[in-house]
Design a protein around this motif. Sequence first.
Motif, PDB file in Angstrom:
ATOM      1  N   CYS A  78       0.816  -1.228   0.000  1.00  0.00           N
ATOM      2  CA  CYS A  78       0.000   0.000   0.000  1.00  0.00           C
ATOM      3  C   CYS A  78       0.851   1.281   0.000  1.00  0.00           C
ATOM      4  O   CYS A  78       1.835   1.400   0.737  1.00  0.00           O
ATOM      5  N   THR A  79       0.435   2.221  -0.830  1.00  0.00           N
ATOM      6  CA  THR A  79       1.077   3.550  -0.832  1.00  0.00           C
ATOM      7  C   THR A  79      -0.006   4.631  -0.775  1.00  0.00           C
ATOM      8  O   THR A  79       0.151   5.703  -1.346  1.00  0.00           O
ATOM      9  N   CYS A 100      -1.047   6.436   1.647  1.00  0.00           N
ATOM     10  CA  CYS A 100      -0.779   7.657   2.412  1.00  0.00           C
ATOM     11  C   CYS A 100       0.727   7.807   2.618  1.00  0.00           C
ATOM     12  O   CYS A 100       1.498   6.885   2.359  1.00  0.00           O
ATOM     13  N   CYS A 123       3.721   5.454   4.116  1.00  0.00           N
ATOM     14  CA  CYS A 123       4.457   4.386   3.415  1.00  0.00           C
ATOM     15  C   CYS A 123       5.927   4.774   3.215  1.00  0.00           C
ATOM     16  O   CYS A 123       6.788   3.908   3.054  1.00  0.00           O
ATOM     17  N   ARG A 150       8.364   3.633   6.304  1.00  0.00           N
ATOM     18  CA  ARG A 150       8.185   2.368   7.034  1.00  0.00           C
ATOM     19  C   ARG A 150       9.284   1.374   6.685  1.00  0.00           C
ATOM     20  O   ARG A 150       9.817   1.381   5.565  1.00  0.00           O
ATOM     21  N   VAL A 188      -3.844   2.546  11.943  1.00  0.00           N
ATOM     22  CA  VAL A 188      -2.971   2.676  10.768  1.00  0.00           C
ATOM     23  C   VAL A 188      -1.928   1.564  10.798  1.00  0.00           C
ATOM     24  O   VAL A 188      -1.482   1.139  11.861  1.00  0.00           O
ATOM     25  N   LYS A 189      -1.583   1.108   9.622  1.00  0.00           N
ATOM     26  CA  LYS A 189      -0.760  -0.096   9.503  1.00  0.00           C
ATOM     27  C   LYS A 189       0.721   0.218   9.273  1.00  0.00           C
ATOM     28  O   LYS A 189       1.525  -0.702   9.146  1.00  0.00           O
ATOM     29  N   ALA A 204      -7.250   7.099   4.898  1.00  0.00           N
ATOM     30  CA  ALA A 204      -6.717   6.221   3.843  1.00  0.00           C
ATOM     31  C   ALA A 204      -6.637   4.777   4.323  1.00  0.00           C
ATOM     32  O   ALA A 204      -6.838   3.838   3.556  1.00  0.00           O
ATOM     33  N   CYS A 205      -6.339   4.589   5.576  1.00  0.00           N
ATOM     34  CA  CYS A 205      -6.032   3.242   6.088  1.00  0.00           C
ATOM     35  C   CYS A 205      -7.242   2.499   6.652  1.00  0.00           C
ATOM     36  O   CYS A 205      -7.250   1.272   6.696  1.00  0.00           O
ATOM     37  N   TYR A 238      -8.958  -0.952   5.587  1.00  0.00           N
ATOM     38  CA  TYR A 238      -8.350  -2.245   5.940  1.00  0.00           C
ATOM     39  C   TYR A 238      -8.893  -2.744   7.279  1.00  0.00           C
ATOM     40  O   TYR A 238      -9.212  -3.915   7.443  1.00  0.00           O
TER      41      TYR A 238
HETATM   42 FE1  SF4 Z   1      -1.394   2.321   3.321  1.00  0.00          FE
HETATM   43 FE2  SF4 Z   1      -2.283   2.429   5.803  1.00  0.00          FE
HETATM   44 FE3  SF4 Z   1       0.331   2.286   5.363  1.00  0.00          FE
HETATM   45 FE4  SF4 Z   1      -1.009   4.527   4.786  1.00  0.00          FE
HETATM   46  S1  SF4 Z   1      -0.713   3.626   6.842  1.00  0.00           S
HETATM   47  S2  SF4 Z   1       0.502   3.514   3.478  1.00  0.00           S
HETATM   48  S3  SF4 Z   1      -2.968   3.710   4.089  1.00  0.00           S
HETATM   49  S4  SF4 Z   1      -1.190   0.730   4.868  1.00  0.00           S
END
Ligand code: SF4
Length: 264
Positions: A96-97, A99, A102, A105, A165-166, A182-183, A186
């Motif tokens: 995922c990009t 937000c 990304c 991370r 948020v992931k 955005a997240c 999920y």
């Molecule tokens: Fe994607 Fe969530 Fe990571 Fe943002 S925080 S890049 S929406 S997975």
Amino acid sequence: MTDGRALAKQYLEQQWVLGGDQVILPTSEPTPGLRPGLVNPPTEAVSLTPGASPGTTDTLPPSGLSFDPPSGDLFAADPVQQTRTLAEIATLVAECTKCKLCENRSHTVPGEGPGDARLVVVGEGPGRTEDETGRPFVGKAGELLTKILEAIDFPREQVFICNVVKCRPPENRLPQYDEIAACVPYLYRQIELLKPAVILAMGGTAAQTLLNTKQSLGALRNQLHRFRGIPVVVTYHPAALLRNPNWKRPTWDDVRIARRILDN
Ligand code: SF4
Ligand code: URA
């Protein structure tokens, strides 16, 4: 006051309390003494059973907010909605990009736990250790969470643990509104697939996101909220407990409420 004016007043009060995002009308008879349709204002959100010690609380808290975001059917073409397993969600998250989180991370942290978990714990977002390992709640706060779950006879392995948020926000800052927006699909899809009996929202970000409100954690505790009909228990974030041990006792009360719902 005429009925119409009373309704208008109620509507405006709700707008105020809910931050203008949403209006929730009462589904049952209002509790005498409470303003109809409103959750208990903060000053009334007092201890569930004053003076109760662990082992003696036997009533569930009054009902609070209920949030029913539209289910996936409306957005059937969305890849998130097309996932059929938690592993498929994790695969989408890994790529995922959507937000800016990304960018920095090391690993995505989609969440972990069995697909048939009856309890889902939702935190805020990965910290440093989580970012390094790709696993949720494995740092100091995670160790405390594991102990909290053990205290209600829930081995961590039986619980699905995830975050709003992931990806890790830089310097552990709060996730921003656009990042959460955005997240959150999920998280919604994870809950949709898991169909847990109870959700434990740990900290303000999790509670406010799941209940679509800007109310403070203090105002949201001690009520039984719902997310798509699933009971949501709101409590302190374990990292906050590390800073303020006085909150351990109320947290214990909260998780016992979750335990009682699961036992019913
Ligand atoms: Fe994607 Fe969530 Fe990571 Fe943002 S925080 S890049 S929406 S997975
Ligand atoms: N804090 C969170 O909210 N989530 C984690 O996974 C770790 C710390």
